[in-house]
Design a protein around this motif. Structure first.
Motif, PDB file in Angstrom:
ATOM      1  N   GLU A 206       0.835  -1.191   0.000  1.00 63.92           N
ATOM      2  CA  GLU A 206       0.000   0.000   0.000  1.00 63.92           C
ATOM      3  C   GLU A 206       0.875   1.248   0.000  1.00 63.92           C
ATOM      4  O   GLU A 206       2.010   1.238   0.493  1.00 63.92           O
ATOM      5  CB  GLU A 206      -0.946   0.010   1.198  1.00 63.92           C
ATOM      6  N   VAL A 207       0.315   2.318  -0.571  1.00 61.73           N
ATOM      7  CA  VAL A 207       1.042   3.587  -0.676  1.00 61.73           C
ATOM      8  C   VAL A 207       0.311   4.654   0.131  1.00 61.73           C
ATOM      9  O   VAL A 207      -0.898   4.861  -0.052  1.00 61.73           O
ATOM     10  CB  VAL A 207       1.176   4.036  -2.143  1.00 61.73           C
ATOM     11  N   CYS A 225       2.067  -5.121   4.001  1.00 58.21           N
ATOM     12  CA  CYS A 225       1.194  -5.651   5.050  1.00 58.21           C
ATOM     13  C   CYS A 225       0.723  -7.044   4.671  1.00 58.21           C
ATOM     14  O   CYS A 225      -0.462  -7.376   4.772  1.00 58.21           O
ATOM     15  CB  CYS A 225      -0.012  -4.730   5.256  1.00 58.21           C
ATOM     16  N   SER A 226       1.638  -7.880   4.191  1.00 59.41           N
ATOM     17  CA  SER A 226       1.261  -9.173   3.633  1.00 59.41           C
ATOM     18  C   SER A 226       0.870 -10.199   4.688  1.00 59.41           C
ATOM     19  O   SER A 226       0.070 -11.100   4.416  1.00 59.41           O
ATOM     20  CB  SER A 226       2.407  -9.727   2.781  1.00 59.41           C
ATOM     21  N   ILE A 227       1.431 -10.104   5.888  1.00 59.85           N
ATOM     22  CA  ILE A 227       1.132 -11.107   6.914  1.00 59.85           C
ATOM     23  C   ILE A 227      -0.182 -10.729   7.588  1.00 59.85           C
ATOM     24  O   ILE A 227      -0.260  -9.730   8.310  1.00 59.85           O
ATOM     25  CB  ILE A 227       2.283 -11.222   7.919  1.00 59.85           C
ATOM     26  N   MET A 249       9.784  -0.638  -9.427  1.00 64.05           N
ATOM     27  CA  MET A 249       8.433  -0.891  -8.908  1.00 64.05           C
ATOM     28  C   MET A 249       7.916   0.283  -8.074  1.00 64.05           C
ATOM     29  O   MET A 249       6.738   0.647  -8.147  1.00 64.05           O
ATOM     30  CB  MET A 249       8.419  -2.170  -8.078  1.00 64.05           C
ATOM     31  N   ARG A 250       8.775   0.889  -7.268  1.00 65.36           N
ATOM     32  CA  ARG A 250       8.327   1.993  -6.413  1.00 65.36           C
ATOM     33  C   ARG A 250       7.831   3.163  -7.255  1.00 65.36           C
ATOM     34  O   ARG A 250       6.780   3.752  -6.953  1.00 65.36           O
ATOM     35  CB  ARG A 250       9.459   2.440  -5.479  1.00 65.36           C
ATOM     36  N   GLU A 251       8.548   3.499  -8.292  1.00 62.68           N
ATOM     37  CA  GLU A 251       8.143   4.624  -9.130  1.00 62.68           C
ATOM     38  C   GLU A 251       6.773   4.372  -9.746  1.00 62.68           C
ATOM     39  O   GLU A 251       5.921   5.268  -9.806  1.00 62.68           O
ATOM     40  CB  GLU A 251       9.184   4.869 -10.232  1.00 62.68           C
ATOM     41  N   ARG A 252       6.536   3.131 -10.209  1.00 65.01           N
ATOM     42  CA  ARG A 252       5.249   2.818 -10.817  1.00 65.01           C
ATOM     43  C   ARG A 252       4.122   2.782  -9.776  1.00 65.01           C
ATOM     44  O   ARG A 252       3.002   3.218 -10.035  1.00 65.01           O
ATOM     45  CB  ARG A 252       5.333   1.484 -11.569  1.00 65.01           C
ATOM     46  N   LEU A 253       4.417   2.274  -8.580  1.00 62.78           N
ATOM     47  CA  LEU A 253       3.434   2.284  -7.500  1.00 62.78           C
ATOM     48  C   LEU A 253       3.034   3.711  -7.141  1.00 62.78           C
ATOM     49  O   LEU A 253       1.844   4.030  -7.005  1.00 62.78           O
ATOM     50  CB  LEU A 253       4.010   1.596  -6.263  1.00 62.78           C
ATOM     51  N   PHE A 254       4.036   4.563  -6.954  1.00 61.85           N
ATOM     52  CA  PHE A 254       3.756   5.946  -6.560  1.00 61.85           C
ATOM     53  C   PHE A 254       2.957   6.666  -7.636  1.00 61.85           C
ATOM     54  O   PHE A 254       2.031   7.432  -7.340  1.00 61.85           O
ATOM     55  CB  PHE A 254       5.063   6.686  -6.281  1.00 61.85           C
ATOM     56  N   VAL A 272      -3.682   3.946  -0.755  1.00 59.12           N
ATOM     57  CA  VAL A 272      -4.082   3.179  -1.928  1.00 59.12           C
ATOM     58  C   VAL A 272      -3.468   1.787  -1.777  1.00 59.12           C
ATOM     59  O   VAL A 272      -2.243   1.656  -1.688  1.00 59.12           O
ATOM     60  CB  VAL A 272      -3.615   3.847  -3.229  1.00 59.12           C
ATOM     61  N   GLU A 273      -4.318   0.771  -1.728  1.00 62.92           N
ATOM     62  CA  GLU A 273      -3.861  -0.585  -1.472  1.00 62.92           C
ATOM     63  C   GLU A 273      -3.796  -1.382  -2.772  1.00 62.92           C
ATOM     64  O   GLU A 273      -4.696  -1.308  -3.607  1.00 62.92           O
ATOM     65  CB  GLU A 273      -4.792  -1.279  -0.474  1.00 62.92           C
ATOM     66  N   PHE A 274      -2.717  -2.159  -2.895  1.00 63.04           N
ATOM     67  CA  PHE A 274      -2.483  -2.965  -4.091  1.00 63.04           C
ATOM     68  C   PHE A 274      -2.171  -4.403  -3.689  1.00 63.04           C
ATOM     69  O   PHE A 274      -1.634  -4.659  -2.601  1.00 63.04           O
ATOM     70  CB  PHE A 274      -1.293  -2.427  -4.888  1.00 63.04           C
TER      71      PHE A 274
END
Length: 720
Positions: A206-207, A225-227, A249-254, A272-274
């Motif tokens: 999540e971001v 927060c996978s666990i 990946m971080r740049e695309r997530l943001f 925003v949760e992914f």
């Protein structure tokens, strides 16, 4: 940042930990505070920390924290000019936000229109898809077929695992939908649910976003927060190990998170949760943080290649129509939380930002700087719950006698140096009831590296004094020390993959528990001598001539312990511990020399409950009385209440034949439904409760007489 001073006093429309968290930032900002509380929360610590408090008559959320008009009336009565919703309850209720604004108060959160657009998770996905954010397709519950299984039922109006159900058998869908709707109505005041294909594994990323009303949108940082247990997060961290190890990946997530916020003209703090691919333990094999390569199945069917955290490449089946070939990993929109998240402290510690203070400033019209500060270091948060993971996560209620971490621990503060933070809604002596979520506290570490943050947090938790209720503390420590967690190989199936029975095992082994029982017996002896009115200086059980040993019995997680010992002129003689030397003992502390190594055992007793804390691991014991009251016996076949709660449904009548595992009744406690099943086949011979009956822990709910006379019944089976 330019600050417009329009807010002077803030009412927090919430309870417990989050109310105390918001109050802390308000105090630092020089703002007044107002609390609201239900009758069940009359003794809650958050009341004492506010400048003023207003009672909301009742106990159930629907009668108290979900009554928007009562909260607005409380703000007016106490002179508050702003309302902060916290999380849960009305925090994502657009009608409440609009009513606050219509009342002439400042709403510390996004605009009602933004909340409404994200309030329906079905509509939210359509908006995100139009904005170019990849999504998981939603399913109409009425149209689910065998080919869609397994599916996940989700509450449209809320999160936190409330209203969520995994359905693997189509025949179970109607009952599960009904149960999910009841939970959603109870928790959020809205029974709307929807379905989506259930992913057995994945990475929950999540971001954190923050936006002002002047057009600036920050992507502050990502969290992993996978666990999770029952779709509710248990361990959260920033930054994400997967994102850290996946180039680009971080740049695309943001970018996706900023597009999501801009698509709804967002203002304030939100998340925003992914769901991301690249998880370890998925269907087949997949490259995770440690480097194993293979195949992973996602959710729908478009196929491409993805590189896991270490860089080795495997095949992945994508989750939506918009996926393709990528060497950086894929992610898909789940939902947007238009509020502060429970796990916000890990972002605060890695960025140095006080997110609540920023919420206050943005709500007052302030401008954000063009770019957020860079993140540094690593922060991990665990949620300490009053629950028993070994008993299918059964929630607990009762008194928190003691909750203390060793060393210097900050409370509700942004950590800028390596250390620990405790955000708790309870204090020593607090009562935990059945009306609300069983989370006791969040424990957060911050350090330069992930390994150090995990080690600090695990050690602090293991040495913490957690007395009273049974909690998930041992599970949390075992997770933090697990090699796969330390390698960054976490996914939403972590507990299933690595075995809940193993992860929930007590930290203290059988030998440590036996020594702790000895220490408890010696502390008890010291307490008796301290209370003696004559011959106080003589050892407990002292005789002129050798005699029988003193005997004390305890029940622990590892089994029963019969402690047989004598205190002689030459020292301690303990039957099961030859060679153990008693160095010192008082009613609170015992020091034993074991193979020449001195170890300290701290002993606390609350009635027949005994807690022993040492470097060998925390131990909880029950002192077994020499004589048992006849009234303590219950009839064979009795189904006992596993927790206090309310009976909401009856599944059988007196005289009915029942089969082993058949649901007999349903309890509602801590915003969840719990099914009480028949322990064996037989006849329901007693049913002393009805729908609406409030029951206490251990109350007899029903009696099943076994089909074969004289056959003992097992304990009632409980399912949430």
């Amino acid at each position: 940042m330019n600050h417009t001073d329009t807010v002077t006093t803030v009412l927090v429309a919430n309870r417990g930990e989050i109310a105390r968290r918001v109050f802390a930032s308000c105090r630092r900002a020089g703002l007044g505070t107002v609390a609201v509380f239900s009758d069940a929360d009359a003794g809650s610590p958050h009341i004492a920390e506010a400048d003023a408090a207003v009672r909301l008559p009742g106990t159930a959320p629907a009668d108290t924290y979900l009554r928007g008009e009562a909260i607005i009336a409380a703000a007016r009565a106490a002179g508050a000019d702003a309302i902060h919703p916290g999380y849960g309850f009305l925090s994502e209720n657009a009608e409440f936000a609009r009513a606050v604004l219509d009342a002439g108060l400042t709403w510390i959160g996004p605009g009602p229109d933004s909340i409404a657009r994200m309030g329906s998770k079905v509509e939210a996905k359509k908006i995100m898809a139009d904005a170019g954010v990849p999504v998981l397709a939603e399913l109409d519950p009425a149209a689910v077929t065998e080919a869609d299984l397994p599916v996940l039922i989700k509450a449209s109006a809320g999160g936190g695992g409330r209203g969520m159900r995994v359905v693997r058998d189509l025949a179970e869908l109607p009952d599960q939908l009904a149960a999910a709707r009841r939970e959603a109505q109870s928790a959020f005041g809205d029974p709307t649910v929807f379905c989506e294909r259930f992913l057995e594994t994945g990475r929950h990323i999540e971001v954190q976003v923050l936006a002002d009303r002047h057009g600036t949108v920050w992507a502050v940082g990502e969290r992993e927060c996978s666990i999770q247990r029952r779709h509710q997060k248990v361990v959260e961290e920033a930054p994400s190990p997967l994102v850290e190890a996946t180039p680009g990946m971080r740049e695309r997530l943001f970018a996706a998170a900023r597009r999501a916020a801009q698509a709804i003209d967002y203002e304030g703090a939100g998340t925003v949760e992914f769901l991301a691919t690249g998880a370890s333990g998925a269907t087949g094999n997949v490259t995770g943080a440690s480097g194993a390569t293979g195949n992973v199945t996602g959710a729908s069917g478009a196929t491409g290649n993805v590189t896991g955290a270490s860089g080795a490449t495997g095949n992945v089946t994508g989750v939506s129509e918009a996926t393709g070939s990528s060497a950086d990993g894929e992610f898909f929109f789940l939902e947007m939380n238009t509020r502060l998240q429970v796990e916000h402290p890990v972002t605060e510690c890695t960025t140095g930002l006080d997110l609540v203070d920023l919420q206050l400033q943005v709500a007052a019209g302030a401008r954000l700087e063009p770019e957020p500060p860079p993140a540094s270091g690593h922060s991990i948060e665990v949620r300490l719950y009053a629950e028993d993971p070994a008993q299918d996560w059964r929630p607990q209620s009762g008194t928190v006698h003691r909750l203390a971490l060793p060393g210097r621990v900050a409370a509700f503060e942004v950590l800028r140096e390596p250390g620990l933070r405790l955000d708790s809604g309870v204090e020593d002596g607090s009562a935990v009831g059945v009306h609300y979520d069983p989370m006791l506290a969040k424990v957060i570490s911050y350090a330069p590296t992930r390994g150090r943050a995990a080690r600090m947090l695990a050690t602090s938790l293991a040495r913490a004094e957690v007395h009273g209720l049974r909690t998930n503390r041992d599970l949390l420590v075992n997770v933090l020390r697990h090699p796969e967690f330390l390698a960054g190989n976490t996914d939403t199936a972590f507990f299933d993959t690595h075995g809940l029975d193993t992860l929930a095992a007590p930290l203290a082994d059988a030998g440590a528990e036996s020594l702790s029982a000895l220490a408890a017996a010696l502390a008890d002896a010291a307490a008796h001598r301290a209370a003696a009115t004559v011959a106080r200086g003589l050892p407990s059980g002292w005789r002129n001539l050798p005699s029988q040993p003193q005997v004390k019995r305890y029940e622990g997680d590892r089994g029963a312990h019969e402690v047989r010992y004598r205190l002689t002129r030459s020292g301690l003689i303990a039957d099961d511990h030859p060679g153990v030397v008693l160095v010192a003992h008082t009613e609170r502390r015992v020091v034993l020399a074991i193979d020449g190594v001195h170890r300290q055992f701290d002993v606390a007793r609350y009635g027949d409950a005994v807690h022993v804390d040492s470097s060998l691991g925390p131990v909880r014991l029950r002192a077994i009385p020499r004589f048992v009251e006849p009234s303590a016996h219950v009839a064979a076949g009795s189904l006992l209440a596993p927790m206090p709660g309310s009976v909401i449904r009856i599944g059988a009548a007196v005289g009915d034949a029942v089969t082993a595992g058949q649901p007999v009744l349903w309890l509602e406690a801590m915003k969840m439904e719990h099914i009480v099943k028949a322990p064996t086949a037989g006849v329901l011979t007693e049913l002393p409760v009805a729908v609406g009956t409030q029951v206490e822990l251990g109350a007899v709910l029903a009696v099943v007489t076994p089909a074969e006379s004289g056959e003992p019944s097992a304990p009632a089976d409980i399912e949430e």
